[in-house]
Design a protein around this motif. Structure first.
Motif, PDB file in Angstrom:
ATOM      1  N   ARG A  62       0.650  -1.393   0.268  1.00  0.00           N
ATOM      2  CA  ARG A  62       0.036  -0.088  -0.077  1.00  0.00           C
ATOM      3  C   ARG A  62       0.829   1.313  -0.019  1.00  0.00           C
ATOM      4  NH1 ARG A  62      -1.262   2.341   5.272  1.00  0.00           N
ATOM      5  NH2 ARG A  62      -3.345   2.696   4.310  1.00  0.00           N
ATOM      6  N   LEU A  63       0.205   2.388  -0.841  1.00  0.00           N
ATOM      7  CA  LEU A  63       0.897   3.636  -0.647  1.00  0.00           C
ATOM      8  C   LEU A  63       2.227   3.887  -1.283  1.00  0.00           C
ATOM      9  CD1 LEU A  63      -0.318   4.854   2.893  1.00  0.00           C
ATOM     10  CD2 LEU A  63      -1.593   5.008   0.697  1.00  0.00           C
ATOM     11  N   GLN A  64       2.503   2.822  -2.173  1.00  0.00           N
ATOM     12  CA  GLN A  64       3.832   2.962  -2.799  1.00  0.00           C
ATOM     13  C   GLN A  64       3.755   4.004  -4.027  1.00  0.00           C
ATOM     14  OE1 GLN A  64       5.920  -0.477  -3.810  1.00  0.00           O
ATOM     15  NE2 GLN A  64       5.329  -1.708  -2.036  1.00  0.00           N
ATOM     16  N   TRP A  68       9.697   0.954 -10.632  1.00  0.00           N
ATOM     17  CA  TRP A  68       9.708   0.053 -11.861  1.00  0.00           C
ATOM     18  C   TRP A  68       8.584  -1.111 -11.591  1.00  0.00           C
ATOM     19  CZ3 TRP A  68      11.428   1.300 -16.627  1.00  0.00           C
ATOM     20  CH2 TRP A  68      12.565   2.131 -16.515  1.00  0.00           C
ATOM     21  N   GLU A  69       8.501  -1.571 -10.440  1.00  0.00           N
ATOM     22  CA  GLU A  69       7.404  -2.492  -9.859  1.00  0.00           C
ATOM     23  C   GLU A  69       6.155  -2.097 -10.346  1.00  0.00           C
ATOM     24  OE1 GLU A  69       6.487  -5.601  -6.496  1.00  0.00           O
ATOM     25  OE2 GLU A  69       8.170  -3.914  -6.151  1.00  0.00           O
ATOM     26  N   HIS A  70       5.742  -0.983  -9.826  1.00  0.00           N
ATOM     27  CA  HIS A  70       4.661  -0.236  -9.923  1.00  0.00           C
ATOM     28  C   HIS A  70       4.675   1.188 -10.647  1.00  0.00           C
ATOM     29  CE1 HIS A  70       2.943  -3.410  -7.278  1.00  0.00           C
ATOM     30  NE2 HIS A  70       3.859  -2.868  -6.463  1.00  0.00           N
ATOM     31  N   PRO A  71       4.547   1.133 -11.969  1.00  0.00           N
ATOM     32  CA  PRO A  71       4.830   2.469 -12.789  1.00  0.00           C
ATOM     33  C   PRO A  71       3.774   3.665 -12.251  1.00  0.00           C
ATOM     34  CG  PRO A  71       4.936   0.347 -14.299  1.00  0.00           C
ATOM     35  CD  PRO A  71       4.280   0.133 -12.790  1.00  0.00           C
ATOM     36  N   PHE A  72       2.559   3.240 -11.862  1.00  0.00           N
ATOM     37  CA  PHE A  72       1.763   4.189 -11.600  1.00  0.00           C
ATOM     38  C   PHE A  72       1.681   4.266  -9.871  1.00  0.00           C
ATOM     39  CE2 PHE A  72      -1.024   4.655 -15.821  1.00  0.00           C
ATOM     40  CZ  PHE A  72       0.173   4.979 -16.286  1.00  0.00           C
ATOM     41  N   GLY A  73       2.177   3.659  -9.277  1.00  0.00           N
ATOM     42  CA  GLY A  73       2.205   3.565  -7.835  1.00  0.00           C
ATOM     43  C   GLY A  73       0.978   2.772  -7.267  1.00  0.00           C
ATOM     44  N   THR A  74       0.762   2.397  -6.127  1.00  0.00           N
ATOM     45  CA  THR A  74      -0.362   1.923  -5.494  1.00  0.00           C
ATOM     46  C   THR A  74      -1.335   2.530  -4.545  1.00  0.00           C
ATOM     47  OG1 THR A  74       0.814   1.097  -3.512  1.00  0.00           O
ATOM     48  CG2 THR A  74       1.078  -0.371  -5.413  1.00  0.00           C
ATOM     49  N   ASP A  75      -2.393   2.159  -4.437  1.00  0.00           N
ATOM     50  CA  ASP A  75      -3.247   2.984  -3.669  1.00  0.00           C
ATOM     51  C   ASP A  75      -3.474   2.664  -2.256  1.00  0.00           C
ATOM     52  OD1 ASP A  75      -4.618   0.884  -3.430  1.00  0.00           O
ATOM     53  OD2 ASP A  75      -6.470   1.454  -4.984  1.00  0.00           O
ATOM     54  N   GLU A  76      -4.253   3.189  -1.240  1.00  0.00           N
ATOM     55  CA  GLU A  76      -4.290   2.862   0.001  1.00  0.00           C
ATOM     56  C   GLU A  76      -4.579   1.344   0.471  1.00  0.00           C
ATOM     57  OE1 GLU A  76      -8.555   4.295  -1.142  1.00  0.00           O
ATOM     58  OE2 GLU A  76      -6.364   4.612  -1.712  1.00  0.00           O
ATOM     59  N   MET A  77      -5.007   0.671  -0.560  1.00  0.00           N
ATOM     60  CA  MET A  77      -5.304  -0.663  -0.270  1.00  0.00           C
ATOM     61  C   MET A  77      -4.213  -1.695  -0.885  1.00  0.00           C
ATOM     62  SD  MET A  77      -9.392  -0.914  -0.705  1.00  0.00           S
ATOM     63  CE  MET A  77      -9.345  -2.791  -0.384  1.00  0.00           C
ATOM     64  N   GLY A  78      -3.162  -1.027  -1.547  1.00  0.00           N
ATOM     65  CA  GLY A  78      -2.104  -1.587  -2.061  1.00  0.00           C
ATOM     66  C   GLY A  78      -2.433  -2.166  -3.509  1.00  0.00           C
ATOM     67  N   ARG A  79      -3.585  -1.818  -4.143  1.00  0.00           N
ATOM     68  CA  ARG A  79      -3.522  -2.044  -5.449  1.00  0.00           C
ATOM     69  C   ARG A  79      -2.818  -1.335  -6.638  1.00  0.00           C
ATOM     70  NH1 ARG A  79     -10.005  -1.329  -4.439  1.00  0.00           N
ATOM     71  NH2 ARG A  79      -9.076   0.811  -4.194  1.00  0.00           N
ATOM     72  N   ASP A  80      -2.336  -2.051  -7.589  1.00  0.00           N
ATOM     73  CA  ASP A  80      -1.535  -1.491  -8.480  1.00  0.00           C
ATOM     74  C   ASP A  80      -2.317  -0.392  -9.306  1.00  0.00           C
ATOM     75  OD1 ASP A  80      -0.084  -1.149 -11.339  1.00  0.00           O
ATOM     76  OD2 ASP A  80       1.229  -2.122 -10.088  1.00  0.00           O
TER      77      ASP A  80
END
Length: 291
Positions: A62-64, A68-80
């Motif tokens: 969550r909150l990344q 490179w692993e998550h080009p658009f980042g992740t949300d508060e629930m850890g979804r790509d």
């Protein structure tokens, strides 16, 4: 022989349009953008698992921020967010295409009828059209969705109905320019029904203007879907359309998760940009008044 000659002329015209299309860099870029986004959206259902990757979450991710692993980042629930954006485009594109189809069927039918028949029929149709034009599409769509219930299908119907007025106007105007031509008069003389005359002799000669409007309206309807979903009356929350992703991203924007709303918004902009490039090319090629 006459049929062969007409076929050859049509083929030659298509070849000429294709040649000009390949020379138009903007149109080529627009088509490439649209095709890539469509392919990604269609394949998303086969590549990603809806329950675990689209609506499910992983709290360890969550909150990344974008990486490179998550080009658009992740949300508060850890979804790509990239996966959700690609998958969410399916709903936005579906609403745009289906709503255009609904608006086209309703608008062209009524517009052709008004332009060809005239008289009191034309007055009634055009006065109703004026009412629809006077009311903002967003407000009318909200009212229809509220009355019918919130669902993707009802949203498509609402957007299509609300936006059919523009198709009525352009169809009527186009039909008025050809309804007194010799070939239409000849069809009347031999006793063909009005329905057959409109379908076989009138509409084929005004289809260019309709194609241009339909293409441009797809982008407009995608923006309408995004707006309605942002306001909470569009696609249901269980179906992450691009507009809904922007809304949920805005809710956490001031918490530092800028990527949660920026990337879905940029994706919407990219889709509409590609469609508008195609629409500009078709408008220049198919509208003789601009040549």
């Amino acid at each position: 022989a006459e049929h062969t000659e007409e076929h050859a002329q049509s083929r030659s015209m298509m070849q000429e349009v294709w040649r000009r299309f390949k020379k138009n860099k903007g149109a080529v870029v627009g088509l490439c953008i649209f095709l890539v986004i469509c392919v990604l959206a269609i394949s998303a259902g086969f590549v990603y698992d809806y329950d675990t990757q689209v609506v499910g979450g992983d709290v360890t991710q969550r909150l990344q921020s974008p990486s490179w692993e998550h080009p658009f980042g992740t949300d508060e629930m850890g979804r790509d967010i990239l996966i959700r954006v690609i998958y969410g485009a399916r709903y936005s594109l579906s609403v745009g295409v289906v709503a255009v189809a609904i608006a086209l069927v309703i608008g062209v039918s009524l517009g052709a009828l008004a332009g060809y028949v005239g008289g009191i029929t034309e007055n009634i149709i055009m006065r109703i059209t004026d009412i629809f034009i006077a009311v903002p599409n967003i407000l009318l769509a909200i009212a229809i969705v509220s009355a019918m219930g919130q669902s993707t299908l009802n949203l498509m119907i609402a957007v299509g109905i609300c936006s059919s007025a523009s198709f009525v106007q352009i169809s009527r105007a186009a039909v008025l320019t050809v309804r007194n031509n010799e070939y239409v008069e000849a069809a009347r003389t031999i006793g063909l029904p009005n329905r057959i005359i409109i379908i076989k002799h009138v509409l084929p000669n005004v289809i260019n203007s309709i194609i241009v409007l339909a293409t441009i309206q797809i982008g407009s309807f995608i923006l309408t879907e995004a707006t309605l979903s942002f306001l909470g009356v569009g696609v249901p929350i269980t179906q992450p359309s691009l507009g809904l992703l922007v809304k949920t991203g805005i809710d956490v924007l001031f918490s530092g998760l800028w990527w949660a709303s920026v990337f879905p918004g940029l994706y919407i902009m990219l889709i509409v940009f590609g469609i508008n490039l195609l629409g500009d090319f078709l408008r220049d090629e198919l509208n003789p008044n601009l040549k």
